[in-house]
Write an enzyme that holds these catalytic residues in place. Structure first.
Site, PDB file in Angstrom:
ATOM      1  CG  HIS A  10      36.989  52.334  41.451  1.00 59.92           C
ATOM      2  ND1 HIS A  10      36.915  51.197  41.293  1.00 59.92           N
ATOM      3  CD2 HIS A  10      38.088  52.664  42.573  1.00 59.92           C
ATOM      4  CE1 HIS A  10      37.681  50.372  42.012  1.00 59.92           C
ATOM      5  NE2 HIS A  10      38.193  51.293  42.745  1.00 59.92           N
ATOM      6  CG  HIS A  25      42.602  53.239  43.361  1.00 63.31           C
ATOM      7  ND1 HIS A  25      43.278  52.019  43.153  1.00 63.31           N
ATOM      8  CD2 HIS A  25      41.138  52.869  43.734  1.00 63.31           C
ATOM      9  CE1 HIS A  25      42.168  51.122  43.598  1.00 63.31           C
ATOM     10  NE2 HIS A  25      41.232  51.500  43.965  1.00 63.31           N
ATOM     11  CD  GLU A  26      38.926  55.622  45.008  1.00 67.88           C
ATOM     12  OE1 GLU A  26      37.882  55.174  44.941  1.00 67.88           O
ATOM     13  OE2 GLU A  26      39.535  54.768  45.845  1.00 67.88           O
TER      14      GLU A  26
END
Length: 148
Positions: free
Chosen positions: A71, A67-68
């Site tokens: 980003h 998820h990170e």
């Protein structure tokens, strides 16, 4: 797991799933309370909540890292990196990252820190703040109180 091992894991996931290198720092941040991780826009570093490792299995940790990294890679390629952007949702589904991190277990704290007891009648007092035992007495029998 140490910060060095986390750095290796993030770099490995980045190369394997995103086909791009991770050139910044990844480390555990114990100050994170309610989130699984955080991507920092200014420094491009990734913070991971250590409770994702202690409270959950490694699969959850890998999902938070992916998820990170979504980003991270979308921001560096100047595409939509926010949760609401279609690019982010598409890439997250493509690599199999977690959309939401599970809520870490709350640490239970006592509602009080200090315990006092009356020397005469034995009444117990629980207080958040320290009490001046020379100034205050028992509310029931007016006896002296002492810390327990």
């Amino acid at each position: 797991m140490t910060d060095g091992q986390l750095q290796q894991l993030v770099s490995q996931i980045s190369l394997h799933d995103f086909k791009r290198p991770f050139r910044h720092r990844a480390y555990f941040n114990a100050r994170l309370r309610t989130t699984g991780g955080r991507y920092q826009l200014e420094s491009h570093n990734i913070d991971i909540n250590p409770k994702m490792l202690t409270d959950f299995d490694e699969k959850t940790l890998v999902g938070v890292i992916k998820h990170e990294l979504c980003h991270y890679h979308l921001h560096l390629t100047q595409r939509g990196y926010q949760h609401r952007d279609a690019d982010f949702k598409r890439l997250l589904a493509q690599v199999g990252g977690s959309r939401y991190a599970p809520t870490p277990k709350k640490q239970t704290r006592l509602a009080y820190r200090y315990t006092y007891q009356c020397q005469r009648c034995g009444l117990v007092y629980h207080r958040k703040r320290r009490l001046d035992t020379q100034r205050y007495t028992c509310g029931r029998c007016r006896g002296p109180i002492k810390p327990v």
